[in-house]
Design an enzyme around this catalytic site. Structure first.
Site, mmCIF file in Angstrom:
data_model
loop_
_atom_site.group_PDB
_atom_site.id
_atom_site.type_symbol
_atom_site.label_atom_id
_atom_site.label_comp_id
_atom_site.label_asym_id
_atom_site.label_seq_id
_atom_site.Cartn_x
_atom_site.Cartn_y
_atom_site.Cartn_z
ATOM 1 C CE LYS A 1 -4.180 0.421 -0.255
ATOM 2 N NZ LYS A 1 -2.880 0.008 -0.795
ATOM 3 N NE ARG B 1 6.022 5.169 1.819
ATOM 4 C CZ ARG B 1 6.484 4.428 0.822
ATOM 5 N NH1 ARG B 1 7.499 4.863 0.080
ATOM 6 N NH2 ARG B 1 5.971 3.252 0.552
ATOM 7 C CG ASP C 1 -2.077 3.203 -1.784
ATOM 8 O OD1 ASP C 1 -2.444 3.177 -0.590
ATOM 9 O OD2 ASP C 1 -2.140 2.216 -2.539
ATOM 10 C CG ASP D 1 -2.745 0.326 6.141
ATOM 11 O OD1 ASP D 1 -1.725 -0.369 6.287
ATOM 12 O OD2 ASP D 1 -2.787 1.333 5.408
ATOM 13 C CD GLU E 1 -1.443 4.871 3.676
ATOM 14 O OE1 GLU E 1 -1.103 4.753 2.480
ATOM 15 O OE2 GLU E 1 -1.584 3.891 4.434
#
Ligand code: BES
Ligand code: MN
Ligand code: ZN
Length: 499
Positions: free
Chosen positions: A281, A355, A351, A292, A353
């Site tokens: 990112k 899921r 990124d 997150d 990740e």
């Protein structure tokens, strides 16, 4: 803050501040006030009749005076139009009280609750909503600040909720207790999220889950890296392999004996820090990616409250916890992995990740044979773009469950907006060398993420809540201080209450 229910006519000590509400355009203050404090009533009445107070939203009338018998100061709050009154307006009004008290040097307040109660709100509802909101409005994550920001003024130490004798005591006592359980759970969740990633890696998440289980007599199982590998949870392995922090799959179980009444699985994304991995990112705002794990934290907070409410339901909370880091051991874009349910995924973007770990966790719910599965995840930036911090992105496979979730969210003040999971979107994640891709081509990023998850859901009834936009606020909001909001907890608890 100590919150207590008190009743008209009971002997009680004077407080610093007596608070009542008044709707716009009333000819006199609310009648309850006569019985509470005659002087306050008369003064307020004059203020209204002399045009000094109209009850407009945000208006505040205040008086001191020897004549006051309940308090050193009395304030009358303008509540706006009676017909616009609703739960969220009540919450917002209550949320101003800690600040109001502080500005008036008040450490103790007493609230004439029924002056805040008109249709569609019932007294028992207000009796829960008010203390809950007071606690949430007071919340600050101050543990790393060596000095309190404004320590010259006293903290709000006590709040009395004052009721007339019409109100049944057991009802409001029950409501106050509920409010305490709910706000404790939200505060617990906010604290987990606001902790920085160096303090709250997956292992510490798991430790906190064990603590919740010990406190509340829940069953707790934590699968570590060995067990995760043995079970071939390829998504969790792939995301965590770049980090020195081992992955942890947390399972908290309540009420196994109610299995025959139906099982509900709650699944939460627990990425304790999301750098993006090799698809790294940009550094701007990356510090926020400690949030997150908000889905996992909400599930853990909900289970904490569940252990105290003791509903007659079998509820399983599952939180896959990992850290997404770039390193020599990290997964690469283009890697093809095999998930727990056997499907193969080409990792187009490391990124995406959330899921991957959720895919495994969702598939893992099969062993509990759930009637319904609900997951919460800070899943996509696209959801932040679409709905901002005002609504959760809601998707799923069961219209009845979606309706239930939406209604619960509406009542809890955690609103959801539905997005479609139409078959047409499936094409966007179709694989070339694998079954599926972890990133969709084309637009609709929140939906294609939802479509990805759907591939791993083992039951008919599933709802997915994308909380990327709502789990964090960048500035102070009423009853949501800057930082983690703890969203999801109140929605889930409301849903379980109605189940
Ligand atoms: N955790 C992020 C989603 C996110 C973004 C949450 C901003 C909160 C605020 C997620 O893991 C992610 O990075 N998603 C990517 C997916 C993309 C690579 C398809 C995104 O949304 O950019
Ligand atoms: Mn990511
Ligand atoms: Zn993420």
């Amino acid at each position: 803050m100590k919150i207590t229910n008190v009743f008209f006519g009971e002997k009680k000590p004077k407080v610093d501040l007596l608070v009542a509400g008044c709707f716009q355009g009333e000819k006199s203050p609310p009648a309850e006030l006569v019985f509470v404090d005659g002087f306050a009533y008369e003064t307020a009445k004059q203020a209204i009749q002399k045009g000094r107070f109209s009850g407009k939203d945000g208006e505040v009338f205040s008086t001191f005076g020897e004549g006051l018998k309940e308090a050193n100061e009395f304030v009358l709050l303008g509540l706006g139009k009676r017909e616009d009154w609703k739960r969220e307006r009540l919450r917002q009004k209550i949320a101003t009280l800690p600040g109001l008290a502080k500005s008036r040097n008040a450490a103790s307040i007493r609230l004439v609750v029924e002056t805040f109660v008109v249709k569609p709100i019932r007294t028992e509802e207000a009796a829960e909503l008010i203390p809950e909101t007071l606690e949430l409005a007071e919340y600050q994550f101050g543990k790393y600040q060596s000095k309190a920001k404004d320590d010259a003024k006293p903290e709000l130490r006590s709040a009395d909720l004052l009721y007339s004798k019409r109100v049944r005591k057991p009802l409001v006592e029950q409501a106050l207790k509920r409010a305490g359980i709910i706000s404790d759970a939200v505060v617990f969740t906010r604290n987990l999220i606001n902790e920085p990633a160096n303090i709250m890696p997956p292992r510490v998440m798991a430790e906190r889950a064990r603590q919740v289980a010990r406190d509340g007599k829940l069953r707790c199982e934590v699968l570590g890296p060995g067990e995760i590998k043995r079970k071939k949870m390829g998504g969790i392995i792939a995301v965590s392999q770049g980090s020195n922090e081992p992955p942890q799959l947390v399972v908290l179980e309540y009420g196994a004996s109610y299995r025959n009444r139906g099982t509900i699985c709650l699944v939460g994304k627990g990425v304790t820090f999301d750098t993006g991995g090799i698809s790294i990112k940009p550094s701007k705002d990356m510090e926020k990616m400690k949030y997150d794990m908000s889905g996992a934290a909400a599930v853990m907070g909900t289970m904490k409250a569940v252990s105290r409410f003791k509903p007659k339901l079998h509820i399983v909370g599952i939180a896959p916890c990992v850290e997404n880091m770039p390193s020599g051991r990290a997964q690469r874009p283009g890697d093809i992995i095999k998930m727990f349910n056997g499907k193969s995924v080409e990792v187009i973007n490391t990124d995406a990740e959330g899921r991957l770990i959720l895919g495994d966790a969702l598939a893992y719910t099969a062993r509990f044979k759930p009637k319904a599965v609900i997951d919460l995840a800070t899943l996509t930036g696209a959801c932040v773009v679409a709905l901002g911090d005002k609504a959760i992105g809601l998707m799923g496979t069961d219209p009845a469950l979606i309706r239930k979730v939406r209604d619960a969210g509406e009542a809890a003040g955690e609103r959801c907006w539905e997005l479609p999971l139409w078959e047409e979107y499936r094409e966007q994640i179709k694989g070339h060398h694998s079954d599926i891709l972890n990133v969709g081509t084309g637009g609709g990023g929140t939906i294609t993420a939802g479509m990805f998850l759907k591939e791993f859901v083992p039951v008919k009834s599933w709802a997915h809540l994308d909380i990327a936009g709502t789990a964090w606020v960048d500035s102070d909001k009423p009853y949501r201080a800057r930082g983690a909001t703890g969203i999801g907890v109140r929605l889930l608890l409301e849903l379980l209450r109605r189940w």
